[in-house]
Scaffold this motif. Structure first.
Motif, short mmCIF file in Angstrom:
data_model
loop_
_atom_site.label_atom_id
_atom_site.label_comp_id
_atom_site.label_asym_id
_atom_site.label_seq_id
_atom_site.Cartn_x
_atom_site.Cartn_y
_atom_site.Cartn_z
N THR A 68 0.83 -1.20 0.00
CA THR A 68 0.00 0.00 0.00
C THR A 68 0.87 1.25 0.00
O THR A 68 0.62 2.21 -0.75
CB THR A 68 -0.94 0.01 1.22
N ASN A 84 -3.90 0.32 -6.19
CA ASN A 84 -3.69 -0.58 -5.06
C ASN A 84 -4.73 -1.69 -5.05
O ASN A 84 -5.87 -1.49 -4.65
CB ASN A 84 -3.75 0.22 -3.76
N GLN A 96 -4.35 -4.07 -0.56
CA GLN A 96 -5.05 -4.01 0.71
C GLN A 96 -6.56 -3.96 0.49
O GLN A 96 -7.05 -3.27 -0.40
CB GLN A 96 -4.60 -2.77 1.50
#
Length: 383
Positions: A20, A30, A33
């Motif tokens: 992240t 991203n 996460q």
């Protein structure tokens, strides 16, 4: 100079958070996460207007009665699990807080805890922080099924508990009644505590409803069920979860939760109770939304020549990157980040021993626009 505590020696930032941070540095997308970028239900957003009217003092250590009542009602409706809200539910700071309170309350340093590989990496972190001994049970790809032979082979003279996660993070596997009967038989034979992480209970694909381990065989008397509102309502930042189980165990879990953090945020418990009482239409729409995102992202990786699995629940894909010619998930994640500016989590983050294949985990709790951009980047060249 002060020394670092022994329990933290060797601990490193999780691969998920590390990726992240790199995505932020490189302005990459991203997928690492599970930030849960799907909007929360309007009922909660609109309810924020009443925030100033909420109780802003401490709640009881076990949580507000209105929240625990809502938890018990939801478990009965969705899982067929009957719990007494006054003695068998404790409100926690997220599912992670629930796990830490449970491990602290019921296990001692050096005890062995069975974890099914691939496992959620924060389960391993919690065990290490509390000086508990993780004991891996390898679930072979691509089906990730529990077998009696594999489970029994992992038990040692120090084994005191096991952690089950269904639907599973990272594989999306939903354990069947037959598998959970194996868990029940082995747990009873060895008098093991069973900790069931059911954070993704509301996100599954197919017609069969969620199967709570505590409703199978003799597991009810030895199972602590942990969940949260993060995934079902897209509010991971609220850090609102709960643990439920037999009253004799929960009384000590309550003491541990109080000692560790005092209580969960009182006003958020009031709003969380509203969320837990939402009707069945909400959950059907939630599953349909995630099913569409799952299919779109999986199609993008497939078109790029990679091999995503077919998760039965949760909101992740495990992507086999063998076609990239890489030796590991670590290498695959680096190549994907470099070539496409897409951040993923190496499969090694979910194993104590190297996985059979070079996996990366990707999250599809994203807007449709972001998923479309990911698909475009993948189409521009990965291999």
């Amino acid at each position: 100079m002060a020394k670092i505590g022994t329990r933290m020696r060797g601990m490193q930032q999780s691969s998920i958070r590390a990726m992240t941070a790199r995505c932020q540095e490189l302005d990459a997308i991203n997928l690492a996460q599970g930030l849960c970028q799907v909007p929360p239900p309007s009922l909660l957003v609109e309810g924020a207007r009443d925030f100033g009217k909420a109780d802003h003092s401490y709640s009881p250590a076990e949580g507000l009665g209105v929240f625990r009542d809502a938890v018990a009602d939801r478990l009965k409706r969705h899982s067929g699990l009957s719990v007494d809200p006054s003695t068998e539910v404790v409100t926690t700071i997220g599912a992670t807080g629930g796990l830490l309170a449970t491990l602290t309350a019921l296990l001692d340093a050096g005890d062995g805890v069975l974890v099914f590989e691939p496992f959620y990496s924060y389960h391993l972190s919690a065990l290490k922080v509390l000086n508990l001994r993780p004991e891996p049970v390898r679930l072979a790809a691509p089906t990730f099924e529990i077998t009696e032979e594999g489970l029994r082979a992992a038990i040692t003279d120090r084994t005191r508990a096991m952690i089950v996660c269904t639907p599973n993070n990272p594989s999306g596997r939903r354990f069947t009644e037959a598998e959970l009967m194996i868990v029940s038989a082995v747990a009873e034979e060895h008098d093991l505590l069973v900790i069931s992480d059911e954070v993704y209970a509301d996100i599954y694909f197919g017609s069969d409803p969620h199967l709570a381990p505590a409703t199978v065989g003799g597991l009810g008397e030895r199972t602590l069920t942990i969940s949260s509102l993060s995934k079902s309502f897209s509010i991971p930042g609220w850090r609102l979860g709960y643990v439920c189980g037999p009253a004799p165990l929960m009384s000590t879990v309550r003491l541990a939760a109080d000692a560790l953090v005092g209580c969960a945020a009182t006003p958020l418990q009031e709003f969380g109770a509203r969320a837990l009482r939402m009707g069945d239409d909400y959950y059907r729409d939630l599953r349909a939304t995630y099913d569409g995102k799952r299919r779109a992202l999986a199609a993008g990786f497939t078109a790029a020549g990679l091999s995503p699995n077919e998760p039965e629940g949760a909101y992740y894909l495990l992507v086999d990157c063998s076609a990239m010619g890489v030796a590991s998930g670590v290498e695959a994640a680096e190549v994907l980040l470099e070539r496409t500016r897409i951040g993923t989590v190496p499969g090694e983050a979910f194993y104590l021993n190297p996985p059979e294949r070079p996996y990366v985990r990707v999250c599809f709790s994203l807007s449709n626009d972001v998923i479309a951009e990911v698909v475009t980047r993948l189409a521009n060249g990965v291999l």
